[in-house]
Design a protein around this motif. Structure first.
Motif, PDB file in Angstrom:
ATOM      1  N   GLU A 295       0.830  -1.204   0.000  1.00 23.69           N
ATOM      2  CA  GLU A 295       0.000   0.000   0.000  1.00 23.69           C
ATOM      3  C   GLU A 295       0.870   1.262   0.000  1.00 23.69           C
ATOM      4  O   GLU A 295       0.812   2.077  -0.903  1.00 23.69           O
ATOM      5  N   GLU A 296       1.723   1.366   1.034  1.00 22.75           N
ATOM      6  CA  GLU A 296       2.492   2.611   1.184  1.00 22.75           C
ATOM      7  C   GLU A 296       3.460   2.846   0.013  1.00 22.75           C
ATOM      8  O   GLU A 296       3.630   3.975  -0.432  1.00 22.75           O
ATOM      9  N   ILE A 297       4.092   1.782  -0.452  1.00 18.64           N
ATOM     10  CA  ILE A 297       5.039   1.962  -1.565  1.00 18.64           C
ATOM     11  C   ILE A 297       4.333   1.789  -2.913  1.00 18.64           C
ATOM     12  O   ILE A 297       4.296   2.713  -3.731  1.00 18.64           O
ATOM     13  N   ALA A 298       3.761   0.593  -3.136  1.00 19.95           N
ATOM     14  CA  ALA A 298       3.252   0.293  -4.488  1.00 19.95           C
ATOM     15  C   ALA A 298       2.059   1.172  -4.873  1.00 19.95           C
ATOM     16  O   ALA A 298       1.843   1.444  -6.060  1.00 19.95           O
ATOM     17  N   MET A 299       1.270   1.621  -3.902  1.00 20.14           N
ATOM     18  CA  MET A 299       0.119   2.479  -4.251  1.00 20.14           C
ATOM     19  C   MET A 299       0.427   3.955  -4.003  1.00 20.14           C
ATOM     20  O   MET A 299       0.440   4.765  -4.916  1.00 20.14           O
ATOM     21  N   PHE A 305       4.852   9.675  -7.263  1.00 20.74           N
ATOM     22  CA  PHE A 305       5.780   9.754  -8.396  1.00 20.74           C
ATOM     23  C   PHE A 305       5.057  10.274  -9.651  1.00 20.74           C
ATOM     24  O   PHE A 305       5.562  11.151 -10.357  1.00 20.74           O
ATOM     25  N   HIS A 306       3.858   9.745  -9.883  1.00 20.60           N
ATOM     26  CA  HIS A 306       3.107  10.193 -11.064  1.00 20.60           C
ATOM     27  C   HIS A 306       2.707  11.663 -10.941  1.00 20.60           C
ATOM     28  O   HIS A 306       2.771  12.419 -11.915  1.00 20.60           O
ATOM     29  N   GLU A 312       7.257   5.464 -15.185  1.00 22.30           N
ATOM     30  CA  GLU A 312       7.318   4.043 -14.775  1.00 22.30           C
ATOM     31  C   GLU A 312       7.790   3.934 -13.328  1.00 22.30           C
ATOM     32  O   GLU A 312       8.868   4.405 -12.985  1.00 22.30           O
ATOM     33  N   PHE A 313       6.983   3.275 -12.503  1.00 23.27           N
ATOM     34  CA  PHE A 313       7.343   3.091 -11.096  1.00 23.27           C
ATOM     35  C   PHE A 313       7.303   1.591 -10.834  1.00 23.27           C
ATOM     36  O   PHE A 313       6.237   0.985 -10.794  1.00 23.27           O
ATOM     37  N   THR A 314       8.465   0.971 -10.707  1.00 25.66           N
ATOM     38  CA  THR A 314       8.525  -0.489 -10.536  1.00 25.66           C
ATOM     39  C   THR A 314       8.759  -0.838  -9.078  1.00 25.66           C
ATOM     40  O   THR A 314       9.775  -0.452  -8.498  1.00 25.66           O
ATOM     41  N   THR A 315       7.796  -1.543  -8.470  1.00 24.08           N
ATOM     42  CA  THR A 315       7.983  -2.003  -7.088  1.00 24.08           C
ATOM     43  C   THR A 315       8.505  -3.433  -7.143  1.00 24.08           C
ATOM     44  O   THR A 315       7.840  -4.323  -7.681  1.00 24.08           O
ATOM     45  N   ILE A 316       9.662  -3.640  -6.564  1.00 22.65           N
ATOM     46  CA  ILE A 316      10.265  -4.984  -6.566  1.00 22.65           C
ATOM     47  C   ILE A 316       9.695  -5.768  -5.384  1.00 22.65           C
ATOM     48  O   ILE A 316       9.742  -5.286  -4.244  1.00 22.65           O
ATOM     49  N   PRO A 317       9.145  -6.962  -5.624  1.00 21.45           N
ATOM     50  CA  PRO A 317       8.562  -7.711  -4.503  1.00 21.45           C
ATOM     51  C   PRO A 317       9.628  -8.078  -3.470  1.00 21.45           C
ATOM     52  O   PRO A 317      10.814  -8.151  -3.796  1.00 21.45           O
ATOM     53  N   CYS A 318       9.190  -8.299  -2.244  1.00 19.37           N
ATOM     54  CA  CYS A 318      10.100  -8.799  -1.206  1.00 19.37           C
ATOM     55  C   CYS A 318      10.493 -10.238  -1.566  1.00 19.37           C
ATOM     56  O   CYS A 318       9.955 -10.821  -2.509  1.00 19.37           O
TER      57      CYS A 318
END
Ligand SMILES: C=CC1=C(C)c2cc3[nH]c(cc4nc(cc5[nH]c(cc1n2)c(C)c5CCC(=O)O)C(CCC(=O)O)=C4C)c(C)c3C=C
Ligand SMILES: [Fe+2]
Ligand SMILES: [Fe+2]
Length: 344
Positions: A295-299, A305-306, A312-318
């Motif tokens: 939520e806090e990072i990926a959303m 950022f947008h 492009e905002f890429t969230t790398i999974p844990c």
């Protein structure tokens, strides 16, 4: 002596409903190693203020990331447990520091299987009062009171182990393949600066000005900030990242005390304002995706950022239940089981 393993992660509410979130946050935030002020002040702050205001907003956030099977953090931890169990004969139990999957239940499950020696695995790469320490201290309290015959050995923070850095770097590299990025941000959960100073065993090393954490010191065994920055440094070295293309930041600030800086949200904002169009973000303080990453990072992070003009905002999974990660934890367990056998 029969051996077994207890994996311990942070925990989650039983459901994303405000009442369950309130119960969970009450236990979490009343931990003296999380909000480390005198009991009267903690009670006033947590029960008088936070629990009357936060659960509704937190519940709404949990609802956005909740899965059909339950809380992502719990479901992912269960997948990790299952993956490890498939690789070993030793019983592997799972518990949470907060919430209904208690450490006491986890130890009981192992004792019911005849276990007398437990390898306690806090699922945190970096030491902090609010991570490894609170788990180890509570497990010892429970052992003394309910299972005095048990022997417990704990896994130390593994932030700088070569094998861990390799697995983490491989995972980051894999997720960034074919996704060009201008900046890779390593975002770690923040803590109040005071927590770092409190665990400075030298009493004089920690300056909080950015210099102390790169000066070798015995204080670093318990310095969360050093351990986070070290993960970034080691991964950058492994992946040959160019200076200026990556940095570290700290997320999830709560309250008014000074927390570790730079803050993740402000860093994302700054990168967007500076004209960065493609960014990626890794969250190596967490081994399982959770509210703070999903939520806090990926959303929220992506939205910031947008808004700043980023694309492009890429969230790398844990690491979650990544095959190499499952194998690595299994190897640590085997090493423990075998070394104990040798020295016994
Ligand atoms: C990764 C290590 C963590 C540290 C260090 C940590 C410190 C810390 N956290 C709070 C307050 C909150 N944290 C919340 C969620 C949360 N925190 C961690 C991990 C660390 N916390 C995780 C994995 C999660 C997610 C749990 C999940 O169910 O997915 C929350 C609840 C959510 C919210 O309301 O935003 C709070 C509150 C403090 C004060 C603190 C201080 C040392
Ligand atoms: Fe937290
Ligand atoms: Fe330091």
């Amino acid at each position: 002596m029969k051996k077994g393993v207890l994996l311990v992660n942070l925990g989650s509410p039983d459901s994303p409903e405000p009442a369950d979130v309130k119960t969970y946050l009450g236990e979490f935030l009343m931990d003296e190693r999380v909000i480390d002020v005198p009991l009267w002040a903690r009670t006033l702050l947590v029960k008088g203020i936070i629990l009357n205001t936060r659960p509704k907003a937190s519940a709404a956030a949990y609802k956005k990331i909740w899965w059909d099977e339950g809380s992502p953090l719990i479901v992912i931890s269960e997948r990790l447990q299952k993956g490890i169990q498939e690789k070993t004969e030793l019983p592997i139990a799972l518990a949470m520091r907060y919430g209904s999957m208690t450490i006491k239940k986890g130890l009981q499950e192992l004792v019911d299987k005849g276990v007398e020696e437990v390898f306690l695995v806090p699922l945190y790469p970096q030491f902090a009062m609010a991570t490894t320490e609170t788990i180890v201290v509570l497990a010892e309290e429970i052992r003394k009171e309910f299972f005095p015959h048990l022997k417990i050995t704990d896994l130390k923070a593994f932030y700088n182990r070569e094998d861990y850095i390799t697995v983490l770097s491989n995972s980051i590299e894999r997720h960034l393949k074919n996704r060009p990025y201008e900046h890779l941000l390593f975002s770690y959960h923040g803590v109040p600066e005071r927590h770092i100073r409190k665990r400075d065993i030298t009493k004089s090393h920690c300056k909080m000005d950015g210099s102390c954490c790169i000066t070798p010191s015995p204080a670093h065994e318990f310095c969360y900030r050093h351990q986070c920055l070290e993960v970034t440094r080691l991964v950058a070295e492994k992946l040959n990242l160019k200076p200026g293309t990556y940095s570290s930041s700290f997320q999830s600030r709560l309250g008014f005390d000074p927390w570790l800086t730079p803050a993740t949200d402000l860093t994302i904002e700054r990168l967007g304002k500076q004209g960065v169009k493609n960014m990626a973000i890794a969250t190596p303080a967490f081994v399982s995706d959770c509210l703070e990453t999903l939520e806090e990072i990926a959303m929220e992070g992506e939205e910031i950022f947008h808004e700043m003009g980023g694309k492009e905002f890429t969230t790398i999974p844990c690491l979650n239940d990544d095959e190499e990660w499952v194998s690595l934890v299994s190897d640590w367990i085997h090493d423990w089981a075998n070394s104990e056998t040798v020295t016994a």
